[in-house]
Design an enzyme around this catalytic site. Structure first.
Site, PDB file in Angstrom:
ATOM      1  N   LYS A  70      46.802  70.256  54.498  1.00  0.00           N
ATOM      2  CA  LYS A  70      47.718  71.080  55.290  1.00  0.00           C
ATOM      3  C   LYS A  70      49.170  70.698  55.015  1.00  0.00           C
ATOM      4  CE  LYS A  70      48.684  70.276  59.577  1.00  0.00           C
ATOM      5  NZ  LYS A  70      48.626  70.055  61.037  1.00  0.00           N
TER       6      LYS A  70
ATOM      7  N   ASP B 285      46.835  75.176  60.550  1.00  0.00           N
ATOM      8  CA  ASP B 285      46.892  74.225  61.660  1.00  0.00           C
ATOM      9  C   ASP B 285      46.074  74.776  62.820  1.00  0.00           C
ATOM     10  OD1 ASP B 285      48.408  76.287  62.690  1.00  0.00           O
ATOM     11  OD2 ASP B 285      50.065  75.020  63.342  1.00  0.00           O
TER      12      ASP B 285
END
Length: 233
Positions: free
Chosen positions: A143, A161
Site C-alpha cells: 500500500k 486502505d
C-alpha cells in the site's frame, strides 16, 4: 499443481470478482467515477510532504495512524531531515523524539532511519520507481509503495486502505476478502482515464461520506448507483 490447487484456481477464475464487468456494470462504474471527478477534478492526498523522500516517510509514519496526526509531527522532522542523508545523520533517537506523538513511533523511527540508509546504499539517495524496490525497504508495504508511486511519480496505482476496502465492497466496485483482492479487482474495472486519481477519490469518499459506522448517504453524489443494503436513506 495438485488437483485441489487446480480446482481452486479454476474456481477463482470463475469467481464474479475476477470477471470483467458486463456492459451495464461498466456503465455504472463509469458514471460513479465521472461524478466523483466532477465534484473533485484534481484530488490530493492529505499527508504533508516536500519531496518524494518526505512523502515516503510520511506514508510509512501513517500506518495505523491518522494523516492529521502525522501532519502535526512531521514539520519539525522534515525541517531537520528532508533527505535520506540528513535522516541518517539525525539518528534513530532524535527521530523517535520528533515523532513520539504518532502511534508505534519507536518501530517507525527505526524503519525511517533504516530505509534512509538503504536508499543511500542501493539507490544513491533517490526514491526508486518500482514497487519491488520500494517494498524491499524497511516499513514499506504494498500500500505504501502504491501511494508513493501514484503521488510522487503519477503511476496509475491503487493503494487499498481501509476506506477503499470498505467503499469498494459496499458499492460494490470490486469485491474482495483482502486488500490485494480488491486492488486486483479495481485494476480490472476502473476505466483507464480515471485510474490515476481513483484511489484518492475512493479514500476521500470513504473518509468523509461513506463512513464506517454511519455512511452519510443523503449527501452522497453516487447514492443512486450504490447497492449497499444498509444505506441511510
Amino acid at each position: 499443481m495438485t488437483e485441489t490447487n487446480a480446482q481452486n484456481a479454476r474456481r477463482a477464475k470463475r469467481a464474479p470478482e475476477n470477471r470483467r464487468p458486463s456492459a451495464a456494470e461498466a456503465k455504472r462504474i463509469e458514471e460513479i467515477f465521472a461524478r466523483l471527478a466532477r465534484v473533485n477534478p484534481e484530488p490530493k492526498g492529505e499527508l504533508h510532504y516536500v519531496n518524494p523522500f518526505t512523502l515516503l516517510v510520511a506514508v510509512v509514519l501513517s500506518a495505523q495512524a491518522t494523516d492529521a496526526g502525522v501532519n502535526k509531527a512531521t514539520p519539525a522532522l522534515f525541517t531537520l531531515a528532508d533527505t535520506p542523508q540528513k535522516m541518517v545523520a539525525l539518528g534513530e533517537e532524535r527521530v523517535r523524539d520528533l515523532i513520539k506523538t504518532i502511534g508505534l513511533f519507536r518501530g517507525k523511527a527505526k524503519n525511517v532511519v533504516a530505509l534512509s540508509r538503504l536508499l543511500i546504499e542501493r539507490h544513491g539517495g533517490e526514491i526508486p520507481q518500482t514497487r519491488d524496490e520500494l517494498t524491499a525497504l524497511p516499513g514499506v508495504g504494498r500500500k505504501t509503495a502504491n501511494v508513493v508511486l501514484n503521488i510522487a511519480f503519477r503511476h496509475p496505482t491503487i493503494a487499498v486502505d481501509t476506506h477503499i476496502f470498505r467503499v469498494s465492497n459496499r458499492l460494490p466496485l470490486a469485491k474482495g476478502a483482502t486488500p490485494e483482492a480488491v486492488e486486483a479487482g479495481l485494476e480490472r474495472v476502473v476505466p483507464e482515464k480515471y485510474r490515476l486519481h481513483a484511489h484518492h477519490w475512493l479514500i476521500l469518499h470513504g473518509r468523509y461520506v461513506c463512513k464506517a459506522r454511519k455512511p452519510e448517504c443523503p449527501r452522497c453524489v453516487i447514492a443512486d448507483l450504490c447497492r449497499f443494503k444498509a444505506k441511510t436513506i
